[in-house]
Design a protein around this motif. Sequence first.
Motif, PDB file in Angstrom:
ATOM      1  N   LYS A 351       8.455   1.318  -2.155  1.00 55.91           N
ATOM      2  CA  LYS A 351       7.595   0.559  -1.257  1.00 55.91           C
ATOM      3  C   LYS A 351       8.287   0.079   0.015  1.00 55.91           C
ATOM      4  CE  LYS A 351       4.393  -1.249  -4.752  1.00 55.91           C
ATOM      5  NZ  LYS A 351       3.766  -2.484  -5.305  1.00 55.91           N
ATOM      6  N   TRP A 389       7.411  -2.193   4.849  1.00 54.58           N
ATOM      7  CA  TRP A 389       7.117  -2.596   3.480  1.00 54.58           C
ATOM      8  C   TRP A 389       5.656  -2.292   3.190  1.00 54.58           C
ATOM      9  CZ3 TRP A 389       6.213  -8.312   1.703  1.00 54.58           C
ATOM     10  CH2 TRP A 389       5.959  -8.331   0.319  1.00 54.58           C
ATOM     11  N   ASN A 390       5.416  -1.414   2.230  1.00 54.63           N
ATOM     12  CA  ASN A 390       4.066  -1.117   1.777  1.00 54.63           C
ATOM     13  C   ASN A 390       3.689  -2.138   0.715  1.00 54.63           C
ATOM     14  OD1 ASN A 390       3.706   1.282   3.393  1.00 54.63           O
ATOM     15  ND2 ASN A 390       5.162   2.278   2.011  1.00 54.63           N
ATOM     16  N   GLN A 396       0.369  -2.275   4.975  1.00 58.47           N
ATOM     17  CA  GLN A 396       1.754  -2.086   5.390  1.00 58.47           C
ATOM     18  C   GLN A 396       2.112  -3.130   6.437  1.00 58.47           C
ATOM     19  OE1 GLN A 396       3.078   1.291   8.066  1.00 58.47           O
ATOM     20  NE2 GLN A 396       4.130   1.939   6.193  1.00 58.47           N
TER      21      GLN A 396
END
Length: 427
Positions: A351, A389-390, A396
């Motif tokens: 992620k 950062w997902n 996102q």
Amino acid sequence: MKTILKVMFLLCGAGLSAVAAHAQKKVIIEDESPKGVVLVTIDKAGDEIIRIMNESQLPYIHEPQAPRFLLTDRKGKFALGIGGYVRATAEYDFGGIVDNIDFIPAYIPGGSKIKNQFQMDASTSTIFLKLVGHTKILGDFIVYTAGNFRDGSNKGFQLRNAYVSFRDVTVGYTYGGFMDLGALPSTIDFQGPNGATFYRATQVAYTYKGLKNFRFNASVEVPSVDGTTDSGLDIAQQRMPDFTAYAQYGWNSKSHLRVGGLIRSMTYTSTLSDKAHAVTGFGVQASATFNVGRQWQVFGQATYGKGIGQYLNDISNLNVDIVPDPDKEGKMQALPMLGWYAGLQYNISPKVFLSSTYSMSRLYSENGYPANEPSTYRYGQYFVANLFWNVTPNMQVGAEYLRGWRTNFDDSTNHANRMNLLVQYSF
């Protein structure tokens, strides 16, 4: 009175039930109906639909993800997806500014008194329609349209893609053949590295995939020529399309090498002649991306040519596809130019990832150009480092630092710094 009210309620209830039953009959889709339509989530679509959706996904961070919901026929052979994303950025320039919403070193002003700048932007939010399916005649086919709202200061709708693809043939408006989407870095900055080739064109393209691990592509594209003229010279209507081709070798889904080329003819007129003239432009390109272990990704590209300013991110803003030849009155020339970038991406987890890229674009002098204009752009440099950062599969966030330099032919240099923050939600 109570009896009368009971009778009225019973009659109303019966009437509503009859209406509901009638309406229900109208909307029920029988299984054997060939025109039946079903709304499903993408993970519930047929295997064929999911395969085509995944294989046709463009490998570029600013392209929308596959749609969450689909309208499919009962047999699952055709599907229409509607999706996109809402994208908002906050930008702060310090120690020098770029006079644009995108970080373009060519737009770093010289001698500006303004050293700080705050901007916010949501105009790159995107919406798309995507129809996919498979037939005996067309094979796998895709009909795709997408656009955002970055159309000048009025935030009008701007077309980004509009094409149909079938049997490895693509017809319409989309990314050009003289670029490599899969080797571009991830940036919050919407334009990306200044030395990258990036453009869209109306085209007819064919991709051959008959050899294992190899891919060959050729395209005929509508030309776009921007040049610097004077009182005796004009850019004319173009008489020839641009021709591009590339060959690519890939050994896994995240690794490939590509070499490509472009040739073009740029038409102009002169008051010293009674006929149109043309200047030939060409370009050659090599690009690569490959993974090193599970966490590192390496990528880069180098492009060189004459008269290809339209395709290089930084130089495309300078109108230098063709310029006057100072040594030959009434003549125009194509200048040599170079663009390249190299970068790394480190995947901390599925992620979260970090990336960094350095890029340069350069315009070369020829036949005395630029005559008496020492403040003309000579080369630009671009450095970016970011973190993405997902948070969820659809959300996102990111942070980014950029530094740019612009150096002119008189060797004067101006620079700028920018911090970007991103929030993006896909639907």
